[in-house]
Scaffold this active site. Structure first.
Site, short mmCIF file in Angstrom:
data_model
loop_
_atom_site.label_atom_id
_atom_site.label_comp_id
_atom_site.label_asym_id
_atom_site.label_seq_id
_atom_site.Cartn_x
_atom_site.Cartn_y
_atom_site.Cartn_z
N HIS A 92 -62.64 23.25 -29.52
CA HIS A 92 -63.13 22.28 -30.03
C HIS A 92 -63.60 22.71 -30.63
O HIS A 92 -64.26 23.87 -31.38
CB HIS A 92 -63.67 21.71 -28.74
CG HIS A 92 -65.02 22.28 -27.93
ND1 HIS A 92 -64.74 22.59 -26.88
CD2 HIS A 92 -66.14 22.61 -28.61
CE1 HIS A 92 -66.28 24.17 -26.88
NE2 HIS A 92 -67.12 23.50 -27.38
N ARG B 146 -55.31 20.85 -38.94
CA ARG B 146 -54.25 20.05 -39.44
C ARG B 146 -54.12 18.33 -38.78
O ARG B 146 -53.91 18.56 -38.03
CB ARG B 146 -53.14 20.09 -38.86
CG ARG B 146 -52.17 21.80 -39.94
CD ARG B 146 -51.45 22.26 -39.81
NE ARG B 146 -50.88 23.73 -40.57
CZ ARG B 146 -51.84 25.08 -40.15
NH1 ARG B 146 -52.53 25.11 -39.44
NH2 ARG B 146 -51.52 25.68 -40.64
N GLU C 152 -67.58 17.98 -29.30
CA GLU C 152 -68.46 18.20 -28.62
C GLU C 152 -69.65 18.62 -29.42
O GLU C 152 -69.89 18.49 -30.47
CB GLU C 152 -68.71 19.93 -27.94
CG GLU C 152 -69.30 19.90 -27.03
CD GLU C 152 -69.95 21.22 -26.00
OE1 GLU C 152 -70.40 21.94 -25.53
OE2 GLU C 152 -69.18 22.71 -27.15
N ASN D 123 -50.45 17.86 -44.14
CA ASN D 123 -48.80 18.22 -44.62
C ASN D 123 -48.00 17.11 -45.68
O ASN D 123 -47.55 15.87 -44.32
CB ASN D 123 -47.40 19.44 -44.17
CG ASN D 123 -49.17 20.83 -43.42
OD1 ASN D 123 -49.20 21.42 -44.44
ND2 ASN D 123 -49.15 20.64 -42.78
N GLU E 77 -62.24 21.47 -43.20
CA GLU E 77 -60.98 21.33 -44.37
C GLU E 77 -59.96 20.50 -43.13
O GLU E 77 -59.15 21.30 -42.26
CB GLU E 77 -60.61 22.85 -44.22
CG GLU E 77 -59.47 22.86 -44.92
CD GLU E 77 -59.26 23.94 -45.45
OE1 GLU E 77 -57.37 23.97 -45.80
OE2 GLU E 77 -59.78 25.23 -45.62
#
Length: 131
Positions: free
Chosen positions: A72, A10, A122, A57, A53
């Site tokens: 990570h 998100r 990383e 919001n 993805e």
């Protein structure tokens, strides 16, 4: 057998986050799906079918708390030193390069970089299991 296809995070600001991933890792928007309360942005590049993805919001103004469960994301590159320099030149502030050895042999060379929302990525030299 299951096949890993994407990971979702998100993010607070679409433009800022997409810009970071385009600059840092050469990802491009593969698809953008806009809904009433959220937007999904799928990022990918020709190196892999795996996608990132980004979920935005709508109406959210406060930063997300990453909590203690997130570790990570990881990407591999063919020339770690050149990639570190490129990201430094872009002003993206990558961490120092680390060499990680096990039983006297090189296991991994890597550094970390942080995206605009605080997610750690990383960046590993392609070597051994990190292809």
């Amino acid at each position: 057998m299951a096949k890993m296809i994407h990971s979702m995070i998100r993010v607070l600001e679409e433009v800022r986050s997409v810009s970071f991933y385009v600059q840092a890792f050469g990802l491009e928007v593969a698809e953008r799906l806009d809904f009433e309360t959220f937007t999904l942005i799928y990022l990918s590049n020709p190196e892999s079918e795996f996608e990132l993805e980004l979920t935005v919001n709508k109406g959210r103004e406060e930063a997300y708390e990453l909590g203690t469960g997130y570790g990570h994301l990881a990407v591999s590159v063919s020339d770690l030193d050149a990639e570190h320099k490129r990201l430094t030149d872009l002003g993206l502030n990558p961490g120092k390069i680390v060499e990680f050895n096990r039983d006297g042999a090189l296991l991994a060379r890597f550094f970390f970089i942080t995206d605009p929302d605080g997610y750690k990525i990383e960046v590993l030299q392609r070597h051994g299991r990190y292809k």
